[in-house]
Design an enzyme around this catalytic site. Structure first.
Site, PDB file in Angstrom:
ATOM      1  NE  ARG A   1      80.810  31.475 121.204  1.00 59.48           N
ATOM      2  CZ  ARG A   1      80.013  30.875 122.061  1.00 59.48           C
ATOM      3  NH1 ARG A   1      80.015  29.564 122.135  1.00 59.48           N
ATOM      4  NH2 ARG A   1      79.214  31.583 122.862  1.00 59.48           N
TER       5      ARG A   1
ATOM      6  CB  SER B   1      74.408  41.355 125.186  1.00 59.75           C
ATOM      7  OG  SER B   1      74.155  42.497 124.426  1.00 59.75           O
TER       8      SER B   1
ATOM      9  CB  SER C   1      82.205  35.390 122.402  1.00 56.64           C
ATOM     10  OG  SER C   1      80.973  34.878 121.993  1.00 56.64           O
TER      11      SER C   1
ATOM     12  CD  GLU D   1      78.401  37.669 116.891  1.00 58.77           C
ATOM     13  OE1 GLU D   1      78.719  38.448 117.790  1.00 58.77           O
ATOM     14  OE2 GLU D   1      77.237  37.271 116.717  1.00 58.77           O
TER      15      GLU D   1
END
Lengths: 311, 763
Positions: free
Chosen positions: A207, A192, A195, A138
């Protein structure tokens, strides 16, 4: 490469991002279909195309964001429009069921999907829909999607923008921002959860952190909060929080451009202006909050691009 | 504050301030009449008051009063209480001197500005970090001992202080004077409380936490596995990780339980604060974060979630730490600020276990007794020690030195044994205390109060071993001394000690005579045997006190008979082989036979060999341990009988010093380095009644000056319960007689076995 082998890539072209709350779907509608082609087009495919492009709502929950449609794109030698469709993740079983009823599998297309749901629903796709998913990471998809959409622009306008005078509702202006040299970039995806990615080049990113404190929307609250004040307070609290964490990450990573994406920002000018203000204020003008028109669709776009790449 | 609740509501009709005032019982405002300096910290939910009062302690032998300062701090749940009380007194128009000081503190309160609040908080924090042992703890979830107390580190800076009140303040503290507010968040305790109230209709903070501790957040939160169906492999995120707080409730069509929602909310806020704190710590390259504020205060649920969050986000690089007296920081800081002219930083301070209520029980219902005792009041009492205490310069590594041999917080079996042991010994101590003051009309009453207080402390510790930091035999002994002292029994053994000193002094010449008749080798052995036999005379050991009570003729020779395993200690002579030591430092234990017939002959031998001797005795009384002032008298008497001692005293080759301690145990640890250096040689005869086991600064200087190369530590309290594993830079001898059958059993020997531990450091 795909330009050469475009004929190998059969329609329909989809990109799917199955998130925790929402499913985002991009669909490429070819506009250069020849009469000959149309004649050869199988019934199933035609009906899908007609169904998706002639409606703006699907079932009770599916919505096509018409205003986001990208017109006259050329992809793999084909001209067409890119459509942006979303529906709640809890309708995913119904979506798969529909695919099965419409014999989607007979079209022999590859379904590129990203998001957690690509893993969670993989089994259902296979058993119920007889479909093999091509699962994609993703974060890869998110970054590819952002870079691509920014590069093609928004129907002649800029995809990327920022706010000037964000606190002053009179003077507040949404202005285009040129993201031509995007690196390094802090990409904050508020779905939701949240990140936060530090992007140094097309393929080099990390990340930085994640948080579960994102788009908090409890059923309980929706009902009890007939009071707008409460809703606003919650919104502001969460936004400030995200802003503060994003700012800290930007400082830690020594990056001064922060791009906010994700569906939390959809029709949410309050949050965008607040983020713009908070970043500017707390960093004493060192940080710039940037936004993108296609907010939550970049993952799906990235998945879609992978499909073209795979050809 | 002599006036008490219920009494004397004023007749004025307009005063809303006068109604429903209930002042806390006497115990809370102990010694308030002598108070001279006040500080108050009125928070949103708690009011903290600090005051400094001079307490008079009777020191039995010298019949003088010794003044030692105390700071008491109480926590109140009702902010209006104090103000009301003070205002009422003012209206009555009879402002006496001491009322005036109370009034003054209220003025102070209104002048406090925002900056001061933070300054006070940091001042208080630095103060407890430096002064209070076991102030800091880490929270461990899956451990028998949830609280992992940290050894005080000489260097406390830099650190991050995250105060979670209604909102969150993040402060970077670099030195005692330098700190900076570097960030904050509006999502804090108030958010938990507010949103929690909206979600669950539960208005009380504590009830919300109780709901949260019962709830399952996974019912409300969207987890990674809800999104992925499992773990997110590429990022290495576990499936049980929260992907979105409250994420499930957006789409699921069902009712959620209050417990689950409260839990989810707690996780959400704790994680958020933890994440933010980690980012700040990383940005400023800090590794210690102290958490405080009412969100944390005494609530294991929040400590657990914060700790988890910090571990998760920092990947273990940053440590979440908590403070036992976190709630008092502001008041302590305000007090220190107000008392600057008294130079509070130039003294050492210690926690008074008798006057302090411990760390709260994880769940209040677990220990109703403690609650009942202090009501809604928490107290923290510190004693100002007359003399700065520092570490023994001879410690090998002060930063890793831990005085205590056994951690009773960890060792449940030992804890059970020792608590029972102290319970069983209590009757005897009470009797002894009463007997020590036959002329006092209220001795029986006070002794009974002492019994009750110490008994309650022991029960509290049974339930919450972590209440006062790491539980050790030393802390149990010190607590008993503090309690005795609180009820004016500063020296229950004074008469016993005097009597035994008298008897032993009479025997001294004959003991010396028989030693002098021995050859060198036999004499060394006899000296060590005498040293050990003397150590049998310990009223602190139940087995011994029973013998001494029932057999009045039990003496030095009888004690030698009791010793077990002494025959193997020919090793004793190796201590005295080779060139004489430059200077020996001896920590003495008991009065009477121990010091006079055990230690002094040994001292005499060392002196004859050309060594210098520093004899260190406690500053204040504890059990029948010899005190510094007693050692002066005893030495004078011995010197009159013995020319070797006499000349050594004259030539200052025998020096008597005080340890600065009034504990039966010995803490050689660095705790606090004062900012200035005084010349202490002239002050060695200063009297102090500090009930703490740390080392006197004058002693430390003397040890350096005389180039001490041998340390002898004697007795169970100093050489077994503490310092058994202490590593020193020079030769050391730890010796004691095990006068407790359980401990003997544990060490694999019999009761009255001797411990003789002679260590030579590796060059």
């Amino acid at each position: 490469m795909c330009g050469v082998f475009f004929f190998l890539l059969v329609f329909p072209w989809f990109g799917l991002d199955i998130g925790g709350t929402l499913v985002k779907l991009v669909y490429f509608e070819p506009k250069d279909i020849t009469a000959e082609e149309e004649e050869e087009e199988v019934e199933n495919l035609k009906s899908i195309r007609k169904y998706l492009t002639s409606n703006v709502a699907y079932g009770s929950t599916g919505i096509r964001d018409v205003h986001l449609e990208l017109k006259d794109l050329t992809l793999c030698g084909r001209k067409g429009n890119l459509h942006f469709i979303r529906f709640p993740t809890h309708d995913m079983p119904a979506f798969i069921q529909m695919g099965s009823e419409k014999h989607f599998s007979s079209l022999h297309t590859t379904l590129c999907a990203t998001g957690g749901g690509a893993y969670k629903f993989e089994q259902d796709f296979r058993t119920v829909g007889d479909l093999q998913l091509c699962k994609l990471d993703e974060l890869d998809c998110l970054i590819k999607g952002v870079l691509y959409i920014d590069s093609v622009g928004f129907n002649g306008d800029s995809e990327c923008y920022y706010f000037e005078n964000p606190t002053d509702s009179e003077k507040c202006q949404k202005l285009p921002f040129n993201l031509e040299n995007p690196y390094p970039l802090l990409l904050v995806n508020i779905g939701s959860g949240v990140s936060i990615l530090a992007v140094y080049s097309k393929d080099n990113y990390k990340r930085v952190t994640g948080t579960s404190f994102g788009n908090m929307m409890s059923k309980e609250k929706r009902e009890s909060v007939s009071k707008e004040d409460l809703a606003r307070a919650t919104l502001i609290t969460i936004t400030n929080n995200i802003g503060s964490i994003a700012r800290m990450c930007a400082l830690n990573e020594n990056i001064n451009r922060v791009v906010f994406v994700g569906n939390f920002l959809r029709i949410n000018t309050i949050s965008m202006r607040l983020l713009a203000y908070a970043l500017d204020y707390w960093s004493k003008g060192q940080l710039k909050a940037l936004f993108l028109e296609h907010e939550g669709y970049f993952g799906a776009v990235g998945a879609f691009l992978e499909l073209l790449n795979s050809a | 504050m002599a006036e008490r609740g219920g009494r004397g509501t004023s007749s004025g009709g307009d005063s809303s301030l006068d109604k429903s005032i209930t002042l806390p019982p006497d115990e809370i405002f102990r010694n308030l009449e002598n108070a001279k300096c006040f500080a108050i910290d009125i928070g949103g939910s708690l009011t903290k008051l600090a005051y400094y009062s001079t307490v008079q302690h009777k020191v039995a032998r010298v019949r003088s009063f010794d003044h030692s300062g105390k700071v008491r701090i109480a926590l109140y749940s009702k902010p209006e209480l104090l103000t009301c009380a003070v205002m009422r007194r003012k209206k009555n128009g009879n402002l006496k001197h001491r009322d005036y000081s109370v009034y003054k503190c209220v003025c102070f309160l209104f002048r406090v500005d925002k900056e001061d609040v933070m300054t006070c908080l940091i001042k208080g924090c630095n103060f407890v970090l430096k002064n209070i042992p076991h102030e800091v703890f880490a929270y461990q979830k899956d451990s028998d001992t949830e609280f992992r107390f940290q050894t005080n580190h000489p260097n406390i800076f830099p650190y991050l202080l995250v105060n979670i009140g209604s909102g969150v303040s993040i402060v970077k503290v670099e030195t005692g004077d330098k700190f900076e507010w570097i960030g904050g968040s509006s999502i804090g305790g108030g958010t938990f409380w507010g949103l929690g109230a909206l979600l669950t209709k539960t208005k009380k903070f504590d009830e919300l936490l109780q709901l949260a501790s019962k709830g399952q957040h996974t019912n409300v939160d969207m987890l990674v596995k809800d999104v992925y169906g499992g773990a997110y492999q590429t990022l290495g995120l576990s499936g049980n990780l929260i992907a979105s707080s409250f994420g499930k409730s957006a789409t699921a069509d069902k009712e959620f339980s209050k417990d689950d929602m409260a839990k989810s909310l707690l996780h959400m806020i704790s994680n958020d604060i933890g994440q933010l704190a980690c980012l700040y710590a990383k940005l400023h390259n800090l590794h210690k974060i102290y958490f405080g504020g009412f969100f944390i205060r005494g609530h294991p649920v929040t400590m657990r979630t914060i700790t988890y969050s910090i571990n998760f986000f920092s990947k273990g690089e940053v440590q979440a730490l908590f403070l036992r007296h976190e709630g008092y920081l502001g008041a302590i800081g305000a007090f220190l600020k107000g008392a600057e002219q008294d130079n509070p930083n130039e003294y050492s301070w210690g926690e008074n276990y008798a006057g302090s209520s411990g760390l709260m029980s994880p769940s209040p219902d677990l220990c109703p007794m403690q609650r009942a005792r202090s009501g809604t009041f928490d107290m923290f009492e510190m004693d100002r020690l007359e003399r700065p205490l520092v570490n023994l310069p001879l410690l090998k590594d002060p930063s890793t030195y831990i005085p205590d041999t056994v951690d009773l917080t960890d060792d449940a079996m030992a804890r059970k044994y020792w608590l029972t042991c102290f319970e069983e010994a209590l009757d005897g101590v009470v009797k002894r205390a009463m007997a020590s003051q036959p002329d006092s009309i209220d001795a029986a009453e006070r002794a009974e109060k002492f019994r009750q207080k110490y008994w309650n402390k022991l029960q509290t510790l049974r339930q919450q071993p972590f209440a006062y930091g790491t539980l050790t035999v030393r802390s149990l002994l010190d607590t008993r001394e503090h309690c005795l002292n609180e009820f004016s029994f500063p020296d229950p053994y004074s008469k016993v000690k005097q009597k035994e000193n008298g008897i032993a002094l009479k025997c001294f010449p004959s003991v010396i005579e028989s030693l002098d008749s021995l050859g060198w080798e036999e004499r060394q052995f006899a000296l060590v045997k005498g040293l050990l036999a003397g150590n049998v005379f310990d009223w602190g050991a139940k087995a011994v006190s029973e013998v001494l009570e029932s057999e009045p003729q039990f003496g030095f020779e009888e004690a030698k008979e009791k010793l077990q395993g002494i025959e193997n200690h020919s090793v004793a002579s190796c201590l005295c082989e080779g060139p004489p030591h430059k200077c020996a430092l001896i920590f003495a234990d008991n009065s009477g036979i121990d010091i006079i017939l055990g230690v002094f002959p040994f001292v005499r031998e060392l002196l004859s060999r050309g060594s210098e001797v520093i004899l260190a005795c406690n500053s204040g009384p504890a059990l029948n341990d010899v005190t510094y002032s007693e050692s002066l008298i005893v030495t004078e008497r011995i010197a009159a009988m013995d020319p070797i001692i006499q000349s050594a005293l004259m030539e200052e080759r025998l020096l008597l010093v005080q340890t600065g301690s009034s504990s039966p145990c010995l803490d050689l640890r660095y705790v606090y380095q004062p900012y200035y250096i005084t010349h202490v040689t002239g002050q060695l005869h200063f009297l102090s009644a500090s009930h703490y086991s740390r080392l006197d600064k004058g002693l430390a200087l003397l040890v350096r000056e005389r180039k001490t190369d041998l340390v002898i530590i004697e007795g169970m309290g100093r050489a077994i319960h503490t310092n058994y594993y202490a590593a020193l830079q020079c030769e050391s001898l730890k010796l004691a007689v095990i006068k407790n059958s359980w401990l003997a059993d544990r060490l694999g020997g019999k009761i009255f076995s001797v411990i003789f531990k002679y260590e030579v450091p590796l060059k």
